[in-house]
Motif scaffolding. Sequence first.
Motif, PDB file in Angstrom:
ATOM      1  N   SER A  21       0.822  -1.212   0.000  1.00  0.00           N
ATOM      2  CA  SER A  21       0.000   0.000   0.000  1.00  0.00           C
ATOM      3  C   SER A  21       0.859   1.267   0.000  1.00  0.00           C
ATOM      4  O   SER A  21       0.374   2.340  -0.326  1.00  0.00           O
ATOM      5  CB  SER A  21      -0.942   0.006   1.208  1.00  0.00           C
ATOM      6  OG  SER A  21      -0.241   0.260   2.407  1.00  0.00           O
ATOM      7  N   ASP A  62      -6.072   0.731  -5.225  1.00  0.00           N
ATOM      8  CA  ASP A  62      -6.843   1.669  -4.402  1.00  0.00           C
ATOM      9  C   ASP A  62      -7.669   0.923  -3.362  1.00  0.00           C
ATOM     10  O   ASP A  62      -7.836   1.396  -2.241  1.00  0.00           O
ATOM     11  CB  ASP A  62      -7.748   2.544  -5.273  1.00  0.00           C
ATOM     12  CG  ASP A  62      -6.960   3.539  -6.106  1.00  0.00           C
ATOM     13  OD1 ASP A  62      -5.799   3.847  -5.748  1.00  0.00           O
ATOM     14  OD2 ASP A  62      -7.505   4.017  -7.123  1.00  0.00           O
ATOM     15  N   GLU A  63      -8.175  -0.253  -3.727  1.00  0.00           N
ATOM     16  CA  GLU A  63      -8.958  -1.061  -2.782  1.00  0.00           C
ATOM     17  C   GLU A  63      -8.117  -1.441  -1.566  1.00  0.00           C
ATOM     18  O   GLU A  63      -8.565  -1.333  -0.430  1.00  0.00           O
ATOM     19  CB  GLU A  63      -9.491  -2.321  -3.480  1.00  0.00           C
ATOM     20  CG  GLU A  63     -10.311  -3.209  -2.577  1.00  0.00           C
ATOM     21  CD  GLU A  63     -11.604  -2.568  -2.083  1.00  0.00           C
ATOM     22  OE1 GLU A  63     -12.084  -2.982  -1.017  1.00  0.00           O
ATOM     23  OE2 GLU A  63     -12.137  -1.660  -2.743  1.00  0.00           O
ATOM     24  N   LYS A 105      -5.430   0.101  -0.484  1.00  0.00           N
ATOM     25  CA  LYS A 105      -5.111   1.327   0.255  1.00  0.00           C
ATOM     26  C   LYS A 105      -6.275   1.755   1.148  1.00  0.00           C
ATOM     27  O   LYS A 105      -6.066   2.193   2.272  1.00  0.00           O
ATOM     28  CB  LYS A 105      -4.701   2.433  -0.714  1.00  0.00           C
ATOM     29  CG  LYS A 105      -3.375   2.132  -1.376  1.00  0.00           C
ATOM     30  CD  LYS A 105      -3.030   3.123  -2.468  1.00  0.00           C
ATOM     31  CE  LYS A 105      -1.769   2.665  -3.180  1.00  0.00           C
ATOM     32  NZ  LYS A 105      -1.438   3.476  -4.333  1.00  0.00           N
ATOM     33  N   LYS A 106      -7.506   1.597   0.646  1.00  0.00           N
ATOM     34  CA  LYS A 106      -8.681   1.922   1.472  1.00  0.00           C
ATOM     35  C   LYS A 106      -8.746   1.027   2.698  1.00  0.00           C
ATOM     36  O   LYS A 106      -9.036   1.495   3.804  1.00  0.00           O
ATOM     37  CB  LYS A 106      -9.975   1.771   0.663  1.00  0.00           C
ATOM     38  CG  LYS A 106     -10.272   2.914  -0.255  1.00  0.00           C
ATOM     39  CD  LYS A 106     -11.691   2.906  -0.793  1.00  0.00           C
ATOM     40  CE  LYS A 106     -12.055   1.607  -1.456  1.00  0.00           C
ATOM     41  NZ  LYS A 106     -13.326   1.632  -2.190  1.00  0.00           N
ATOM     42  N   GLU A 123      -5.935   2.003   5.152  1.00  0.00           N
ATOM     43  CA  GLU A 123      -6.287   3.268   5.808  1.00  0.00           C
ATOM     44  C   GLU A 123      -7.413   3.075   6.818  1.00  0.00           C
ATOM     45  O   GLU A 123      -7.398   3.682   7.891  1.00  0.00           O
ATOM     46  CB  GLU A 123      -6.690   4.308   4.760  1.00  0.00           C
ATOM     47  CG  GLU A 123      -5.511   4.825   3.962  1.00  0.00           C
ATOM     48  CD  GLU A 123      -5.924   5.735   2.809  1.00  0.00           C
ATOM     49  OE1 GLU A 123      -7.125   6.093   2.696  1.00  0.00           O
ATOM     50  OE2 GLU A 123      -5.032   6.083   2.012  1.00  0.00           O
ATOM     51  N   SER A 124      -8.371   2.214   6.507  1.00  0.00           N
ATOM     52  CA  SER A 124      -9.524   2.024   7.394  1.00  0.00           C
ATOM     53  C   SER A 124      -9.129   1.428   8.743  1.00  0.00           C
ATOM     54  O   SER A 124      -9.861   1.596   9.720  1.00  0.00           O
ATOM     55  CB  SER A 124     -10.587   1.142   6.728  1.00  0.00           C
ATOM     56  OG  SER A 124     -10.198  -0.219   6.724  1.00  0.00           O
ATOM     57  N   CYS A 140      -1.577   2.850   7.533  1.00  0.00           N
ATOM     58  CA  CYS A 140      -0.922   3.304   6.300  1.00  0.00           C
ATOM     59  C   CYS A 140       0.321   4.144   6.615  1.00  0.00           C
ATOM     60  O   CYS A 140       0.425   5.300   6.258  1.00  0.00           O
ATOM     61  CB  CYS A 140      -1.891   4.046   5.398  1.00  0.00           C
ATOM     62  SG  CYS A 140      -2.563   5.547   6.104  1.00  0.00           S
TER      63      CYS A 140
END
Length: 142
Positions: A16, A103-104, A106-107, A110-111, A115
């Motif tokens: 990520s 991007d999936e 990374k989301k 981050e959630s 990150c």
Amino acid sequence: MNFPESDYQRQLIVASLDDFTPNATLPNFLGGQFGATPENWRRAVVNFLCLNVNCGLIEATHRPEISAHDSARFLAELLSNGDVGNNIPVDVLWDVLYFNGTDELKKIVESVGMCSWNSISSPLNRDFVGKLTEVYENFVKK
């Protein structure tokens, strides 16, 4: 789904944040490429890469066709036999094929608040593992 959770967590956090090669994948699992059983480590890396490409969590940075094919079979073939069409031997391919997080991914990272480079050495995050397990199980159901 059974997978080496802490090794997957570390590698997916790295994915990520930056790109990586197969030789840099799962460096602590079974001692990495220089461990006692490098063939078992290689199999684990191929499984990790194929699973996570197929699930849409990582992608080949400079080879979008890897995701366009039957990803697992095509990628496993590349990592086992090299890129015959482009005359790239397997040992070279393990050093020059790069992957990065989508991007999936990374989301998801981050959630769960992971990150950052400091998160690589964090203890196992059960929320993160739960989200990975859900992604993997949804993929298997398809």
